[in-house]
Design a protein around this motif. Structure first.
Motif, short mmCIF file in Angstrom:
data_model
loop_
_atom_site.label_atom_id
_atom_site.label_comp_id
_atom_site.label_asym_id
_atom_site.label_seq_id
_atom_site.Cartn_x
_atom_site.Cartn_y
_atom_site.Cartn_z
N GLN A 78 -9.23 -17.38 -4.69
CA GLN A 78 -10.42 -18.20 -4.93
C GLN A 78 -11.70 -17.55 -4.42
OE1 GLN A 78 -8.54 -21.63 -2.87
NE2 GLN A 78 -9.04 -22.82 -4.69
N GLY A 79 -11.56 -16.30 -3.93
CA GLY A 79 -12.73 -15.60 -3.43
C GLY A 79 -13.20 -16.07 -2.08
N ILE A 80 -12.28 -16.69 -1.31
CA ILE A 80 -12.63 -17.20 0.02
C ILE A 80 -12.08 -16.24 1.06
CG2 ILE A 80 -12.37 -19.12 1.63
CD1 ILE A 80 -11.93 -20.94 -0.77
N PHE A 81 -12.94 -15.82 1.96
CA PHE A 81 -12.50 -14.91 3.02
C PHE A 81 -12.68 -15.65 4.35
CE2 PHE A 81 -14.07 -12.42 -0.53
CZ PHE A 81 -13.01 -11.56 -0.75
N SER A 82 -11.59 -16.24 4.83
CA SER A 82 -11.64 -17.07 6.03
C SER A 82 -10.50 -16.67 6.96
CB SER A 82 -11.53 -18.54 5.66
OG SER A 82 -11.35 -19.34 6.81
N PRO A 83 -10.78 -16.62 8.28
CA PRO A 83 -9.71 -16.33 9.23
C PRO A 83 -8.74 -17.49 9.42
CG PRO A 83 -11.73 -16.84 10.41
CD PRO A 83 -12.08 -16.80 8.94
N GLU A 84 -9.10 -18.67 8.90
CA GLU A 84 -8.26 -19.86 9.06
C GLU A 84 -6.91 -19.65 8.37
OE1 GLU A 84 -8.29 -24.64 8.03
OE2 GLU A 84 -9.98 -23.36 7.47
N THR A 85 -5.84 -20.02 9.03
CA THR A 85 -4.51 -19.86 8.46
C THR A 85 -3.62 -21.00 8.93
OG1 THR A 85 -2.64 -18.33 8.21
CG2 THR A 85 -3.67 -18.46 10.38
N LEU A 86 -2.37 -20.98 8.52
CA LEU A 86 -1.40 -22.00 8.89
C LEU A 86 -0.44 -21.41 9.90
CD1 LEU A 86 -0.12 -24.86 8.22
CD2 LEU A 86 1.37 -23.61 6.65
N SER A 87 -0.18 -22.12 10.99
CA SER A 87 0.71 -21.62 12.02
C SER A 87 2.00 -22.42 12.04
CB SER A 87 0.05 -21.68 13.40
OG SER A 87 -0.07 -23.03 13.83
N VAL A 88 3.03 -21.84 12.67
CA VAL A 88 4.29 -22.54 12.85
C VAL A 88 4.10 -23.80 13.69
CG1 VAL A 88 6.61 -22.36 13.81
CG2 VAL A 88 5.63 -20.43 12.58
N GLY A 89 3.20 -23.71 14.68
CA GLY A 89 2.91 -24.87 15.51
C GLY A 89 2.39 -26.05 14.70
N ASP A 90 1.59 -25.77 13.65
CA ASP A 90 1.10 -26.83 12.78
C ASP A 90 2.26 -27.59 12.14
OD1 ASP A 90 -1.49 -25.99 13.30
OD2 ASP A 90 -1.54 -24.66 11.57
N LEU A 91 3.25 -26.85 11.66
CA LEU A 91 4.41 -27.48 11.02
C LEU A 91 5.26 -28.23 12.04
CD1 LEU A 91 5.56 -24.81 8.40
CD2 LEU A 91 4.13 -26.82 8.06
N PHE A 92 5.40 -27.67 13.24
CA PHE A 92 6.15 -28.35 14.29
C PHE A 92 5.54 -29.73 14.57
CE2 PHE A 92 8.43 -24.72 16.78
CZ PHE A 92 9.14 -24.42 15.64
N ILE A 93 4.22 -29.76 14.71
CA ILE A 93 3.54 -31.03 15.00
C ILE A 93 3.67 -31.99 13.82
CG2 ILE A 93 1.32 -32.09 15.56
CD1 ILE A 93 0.54 -29.38 16.85
N GLY A 94 3.46 -31.46 12.62
CA GLY A 94 3.53 -32.30 11.43
C GLY A 94 4.90 -32.86 11.16
N ALA A 95 5.95 -32.19 11.66
CA ALA A 95 7.33 -32.63 11.39
C ALA A 95 7.82 -33.71 12.34
CB ALA A 95 8.27 -31.42 11.45
N LEU A 96 7.08 -33.99 13.40
CA LEU A 96 7.57 -34.92 14.42
C LEU A 96 7.78 -36.33 13.86
CD1 LEU A 96 5.57 -33.85 17.61
CD2 LEU A 96 8.00 -33.54 17.14
N PHE A 97 6.77 -36.90 13.21
CA PHE A 97 6.90 -38.26 12.68
C PHE A 97 7.96 -38.35 11.58
CE2 PHE A 97 2.47 -40.03 14.00
CZ PHE A 97 2.96 -40.20 15.28
N PRO A 98 7.94 -37.45 10.57
CA PRO A 98 8.99 -37.53 9.54
C PRO A 98 10.39 -37.35 10.12
CG PRO A 98 7.16 -36.19 8.77
CD PRO A 98 6.90 -36.47 10.21
N GLY A 99 10.54 -36.48 11.12
CA GLY A 99 11.86 -36.29 11.72
C GLY A 99 12.33 -37.54 12.43
N MET A 100 11.44 -38.17 13.19
CA MET A 100 11.81 -39.41 13.88
C MET A 100 12.07 -40.53 12.87
SD MET A 100 12.00 -38.70 17.04
CE MET A 100 12.61 -37.09 16.46
N LEU A 101 11.32 -40.54 11.77
CA LEU A 101 11.54 -41.55 10.73
C LEU A 101 12.94 -41.42 10.14
CD1 LEU A 101 10.44 -43.82 8.94
CD2 LEU A 101 9.47 -42.06 7.43
N LEU A 102 13.39 -40.19 9.92
CA LEU A 102 14.74 -39.99 9.41
C LEU A 102 15.79 -40.53 10.38
CD1 LEU A 102 14.70 -36.42 7.80
CD2 LEU A 102 15.24 -38.57 6.65
N VAL A 103 15.59 -40.27 11.68
CA VAL A 103 16.54 -40.75 12.68
C VAL A 103 16.60 -42.28 12.65
CG1 VAL A 103 17.03 -40.90 15.15
CG2 VAL A 103 16.22 -38.74 14.17
#
Length: 457
Positions: free
Chosen positions: A182-207
């Motif tokens: 898209q022609g965007i040059f940004s240092p922003e990226t996605l980290s494993v920690g982002d997914l770890f945090i995002g998975a907490l609620f769905p994981g607990m919901l499954l339990v």
């Protein structure tokens, strides 16, 4: 020339279905196909010449260093008999409750998921420890086997999870590629920690939904989920609960707390987890040279398998891209009626179907790198997409005929339990997982709210 990319994809899929090793299939078929295409002028050798750089970037990727560390941590905890002590204690606590042992299996599965994250070890351990007792107490074989299989797969979504680490690496590259397209040059990226945090609620919901299902079955069909007739709690139960729960909970808080608090990267937290697992094993007087050799040998085998697949996937992705496959997929998904909704729906359905036949690692490194950049270019939130994919791939462990959790449990179940009972037993849990996917589609905030709160603060 784009149709050649589809032929390559079909050849790889057929070879995997026949039973050829994943890593060798990805690299061998892709390389042979590329060399033939070069002879006819259909392929640019520059793509293949970049393979050494791609392999080097994989082997030197600091994020992927967390993989062997978390594998070491999981195997060390499995060898220290953590599950055996946890299950015995939780069974004592839940005595007298309808479906108490089934609920204990789910709770222990969640704790093991948050401390080990290894599906195979969890399913086999729970199958050896819990299944004979459940059958003896009169549990329906379908419900007993389904509960054990589903509880074992919680390690796919509850952090620290190997699949979230792999997805974090793939989606990070896809996110950067989408920005460049898209022609965007940004240092922003996605980290494993982002997914770890995002998975907490769905994981607990499954339990919670797993436990709600067992409790509902106990109410509606009490003959399938009996209560333990021995309701007396042995003396010293409180002390045993503390001794059983405090060590794994402390390790979970050490690993996840350091990540969520921003004190450590996932790789650094994995190092703490590996050290903590060794200390727990030493506290139980189980740490010795033989055990360390067993754990290190297991870690080497699992890590080598994963990294060989990484390298094979690099061959495949470069060849697929060199044949114009990414442009073909981009045109297909972006031209669909219904826009983003239809594109995401088709990708999720495709992954669910392929999950009947392929392992989650194969899907992660064959399908995700192809479709993720396109979906991210269409404005899909990367954290939400990662959690959706992770839960979808979790079903791959449960869906017949090649669900690995089914194979793991089949290997330790008595002959009296039929394979068809295992298949039928996991069906309600597959529906629960699909219902959570629908909830995430309707309420993306289940995955994105907590990361936004943490990073805003």
């Amino acid at each position: 020339m784009e149709f050649l990319a589809l032929i390559l994809f079909a050849l790889v899929f057929i070879a995997l279905m026949i039973g050829f090793p994943v890593a060798l299939t990805l690299s061998g078929v892709s390389l042979l196909f590329a060399l033939v295409a070069v002879q006819f002028g259909w392929f640019d050798m520059a793509f293949l010449q970049s393979i050494p750089n791609r392999v080097y970037s994989i082997m030197s990727n600091p994020t992927l260093t967390a993989v062997p560390l978390f594998v070491f941590m999981g195997i060390m905890l499995e060898q220290s008999k953590l599950a055996e002590q946890l299950l015995g204690t939780m069974d004592e606590v839940m005595r007298g409750f309808k479906g108490g042992l089934g609920l204990s299996v789910i709770l222990v599965g969640a704790l093991l998921a948050a401390s080990t994250g290894i599906v195979g070890a969890t399913v086999v351990t729970m199958g050896l420890l819990a299944l004979p007792t459940m059958l003896k107490q009169g549990y329906c074989p379908k419900l007993a086997t389904g509960t054990i299989c589903a509880s074992g797969t919680l390690g796919q979504i509850i952090p620290p999870s190997i699949i979230l680490i792999l997805l974090g690496d793939v989606l990070s590259s896809s996110y950067q590629q989408a920005q460049l397209n898209q022609g965007i040059f940004s240092p922003e990226t996605l980290s494993v920690g982002d997914l770890f945090i995002g998975a907490l609620f769905p994981g607990m919901l499954l339990v919670v939904l797993y436990m709600l299902y067992v409790f509902t079955m106990a109410m509606l069909k009490p003959e399938t989920v009996p209560a333990d007739s021995n309701v007396k709690h042995p003396p010293g139960l409180g002390k045993r609960v503390i001794n059983s729960l405090i060590p794994p909970l402390a390790l979970i808080l050490l690993v996840l707390g350091s990540i969520l608090g921003g004190y450590a990267t996932p790789t650094e937290a994995a190092s703490l987890g590996a050290l903590g697992a060794m200390l727990l094993a030493a506290a139980k007087n189980r740490l010795n040279l033989t055990m360390i050799q067993t754990v290190m040998r297991g870690t080497l085998q699992v890590t080598s398998m994963i990294f060989l697949i990484f390298i094979g996937a690099a061959f495949f992705s470069l060849t697929f891209r060199g044949l114009g496959g990414d442009e073909l997929m981009q045109e297909f998904l972006m031209d669909l009626p219904g826009g983003v909704f239809t594109a995401v729906l088709i990708v999720m359905v495709l992954m669910f179907i392929i999950g009947f036949f392929l392992d989650f690692i194969e899907i992660t490194y064959i399908i995700v790198p192809v479709v993720a950049p396109i979906l991210l270019m269409m404005g899909v939130d990367p954290i939400w997409l990662g959690i959706m994919i992770a839960i979808n791939l979790q079903t791959a462990f449960l869906t017949p005929p090649f669900g690995f959790a089914l194979f793991y449990l089949r290997g330790v179940t008595p002959p009296s339990v039929k394979t068809i009972d295992i298949y039928k037993g996991v069906m309600p849990y597959i529906l629960i997982q699909l219902s959570v996917l629908v909830m995430l589609a309707v309420w993306p905030e289940l995955a994105t709210w907590l990361p936004s709160v943490i990073y805003d603060n």
